[in-house]
Design a protein around this motif. Structure first.
Motif, mmCIF file in Angstrom:
data_model
loop_
_atom_site.group_PDB
_atom_site.id
_atom_site.type_symbol
_atom_site.label_atom_id
_atom_site.label_comp_id
_atom_site.label_asym_id
_atom_site.label_seq_id
_atom_site.Cartn_x
_atom_site.Cartn_y
_atom_site.Cartn_z
ATOM 1 N N ALA A 76 0.835 -1.205 0.000
ATOM 2 C CA ALA A 76 0.000 0.000 0.000
ATOM 3 C C ALA A 76 0.870 1.256 0.000
ATOM 4 N N ILE A 77 1.874 1.298 0.859
ATOM 5 C CA ILE A 77 2.785 2.445 0.908
ATOM 6 C C ILE A 77 3.504 2.609 -0.428
ATOM 7 N N MET A 78 3.970 1.506 -1.004
ATOM 8 C CA MET A 78 4.681 1.566 -2.283
ATOM 9 C C MET A 78 3.806 2.176 -3.375
ATOM 10 N N HIS A 79 2.553 1.781 -3.422
ATOM 11 C CA HIS A 79 1.661 2.300 -4.472
ATOM 12 C C HIS A 79 1.204 3.732 -4.177
ATOM 13 N N PHE A 80 1.072 4.111 -2.911
ATOM 14 C CA PHE A 80 0.817 5.524 -2.609
ATOM 15 C C PHE A 80 1.970 6.376 -3.135
#
Length: 417
Positions: free
Chosen positions: A167-171
């Protein structure tokens, strides 16, 4: 891409539904513990409260159903986004990255809730239960009639951590989040990573992610004083300490099935034990209001954090899912438990929350030993996190019994003593 965004909104609805985070999956973390009290006048959660539930319990069935709906539909959003990603324009890639980020967060949160409710606590005072049966992981959409099997608790947690990290990577790939309280965002995901690593007793990562969550939200202090604290619960957007909340409003709510109704006319209230833990000048008791018909033996609460003071209707009160005070408490506990921790840092983090009691103004008002501070922290988590659905998992990971009080005697079901 528009269809994927629409499907993502539908997945939020599964999360938002009162069968899951909108009521049942949150309250099951508080109701059967030492911080709640049922006055016996209505039969909501009574089987859970009295530990007389069966394997056909409707609350357990509902949480299972909507937890898996959330995880499954999030997996479908992720798969559909990946299938489109290489063949869309740059601005649509950003939207797909944001959709995937929120979907990974939704799936991670749903599976964290499911493994908490239906499996053994992963760590209990240093004892590892990773090999115990966990949940059916949904790493990709599962077609009807497929043969499935349970993972272990350890595998479940590996999947949860992976989802939050993705999730952090895609944000980051999307250029950021929506900057909205009612959609998953980086601060909330870092907060959930901190909570997850707390349960894993990975103390360094727990304190690291908790601090990042606070930095992302820009929070270094909390709200103090009775009027300001009470104002945090004026409406669905008033809690400036929150990182993620459900979009429950005056026009979109669960009415009789709401959390506010459960903690008012459906007769749940803070337990006598919990009430006794607060100091006389603790601002958090400003939300402890009682109905005119309330009595010491048959208390009728006015909803507390679900009061929605702007309208006076507790059915409109929302769930604040990830909040800054929990992060300070995680930092304090991780400093007390971790090999790289510091008693001074634990005191300072704990003081930020404990100052809700106006009689506590400096670290000199806190215990000076690790054991004393840990005991204080356990009580502080009870005081601060009441109605946030975390108490059951705290008691389990600390391996502590729930000490409960009963004011009345009932013949059916039997009360807890």
């Amino acid at each position: 891409v528009d269809n994927i965004s629409t499907a993502l909104n539908g997945t939020y609805y599964d999360l938002f539904y009162y069968y899951f985070a909108g009521n049942y999956a949150i309250n099951i973390g508080d109701i059967p513990t030492d911080i709640s009290y049922w006055n016996g006048k209505t039969g909501h959660f009574d089987g859970i409260y009295t530990y007389t539930y069966t394997d056909t319990d409707t609350y357990l069935k509902a949480i299972w159903e909507y937890g898996y709906k959330t995880a499954d539909n999030a997996a479908r959003v992720i798969e559909a986004s990946k299938a489109l990603y290489e063949n869309v324009a740059a601005e649509e890639k950003s939207e797909l990255d944001r959709c995937m980020a929120e979907a990974y967060a939704l799936r991670g949160y749903a599976q964290l809730m499911l493994v908490n409710v239906y499996a053994h606590q992963v760590k209990v005072n240093g004892t590892d239960h990773s090999s115990a049966p966990g949940i059916v992981l949904i790493d990709k959409p599962i077609e009807a009639l497929s043969q499935v099997s349970r993972s272990t608790v350890g595998q479940s947690y590996e999947a949860i951590v992976s989802d939050f990290n993705l999730a952090i990577m895609h944000f980051d790939a999307a250029g950021g989040d929506r900057q909205s309280l009612v959609f998953f965002n980086k601060a909330a995901v870092y907060g959930l990573l901190a909570r997850t690593h707390l349960y894993l007793e990975d103390w360094d990562k727990a304190m690291q992610y908790a601090q990042i969550a606070l930095d992302e939200k820009g929070i270094a202090e909390l709200t103090y004083g009775t009027a300001k604290y009470k104002a945090l619960y004026n409406n669905e957007a008033s809690n400036t300490e929150s990182m993620f909340a459900l979009a429950i409003t005056q026009t979109d709510n669960w009415s009789a099935n709401s959390c506010g109704t459960l903690w008012s006319s459906y007769n749940y209230s803070p337990s006598p034990k919990l009430q006794a833990l607060y100091g006389k000048n603790d601002c958090r008791t400003s939300i402890f209001e009682w109905d005119a018909k309330s009595s010491p033996t048959v208390p009728i609460f006015k909803a507390g954090k679900f009061s929605h003071y702007d309208s006076g209707n507790p059915a409109y009160g929302t769930n604040y899912i990830v909040n800054a005070p929990e992060m300070f408490l995680i930092i304090a506990e991780a400093n007390l438990k971790g090999s790289n921790g510091s008693l001074t840092k634990a005191q300072n983090a704990l003081l930020t929350v404990a100052k809700r009691n106006a009689d506590i103004t400096s670290v000199s008002d806190l215990p000076a030993t690790s054991d004393g501070l840990m005991k204080f922290l356990k009580d502080e988590r009870a005081r601060e996190l009441f109605q946030e659905g975390l108490r059951l998992y705290d008691l389990r990971r600390w391996d502590e019994n729930a000490e409960v009080y009963a004011c009345l005697l009932y013949t059916s079901p039997s009360p807890r003593d």
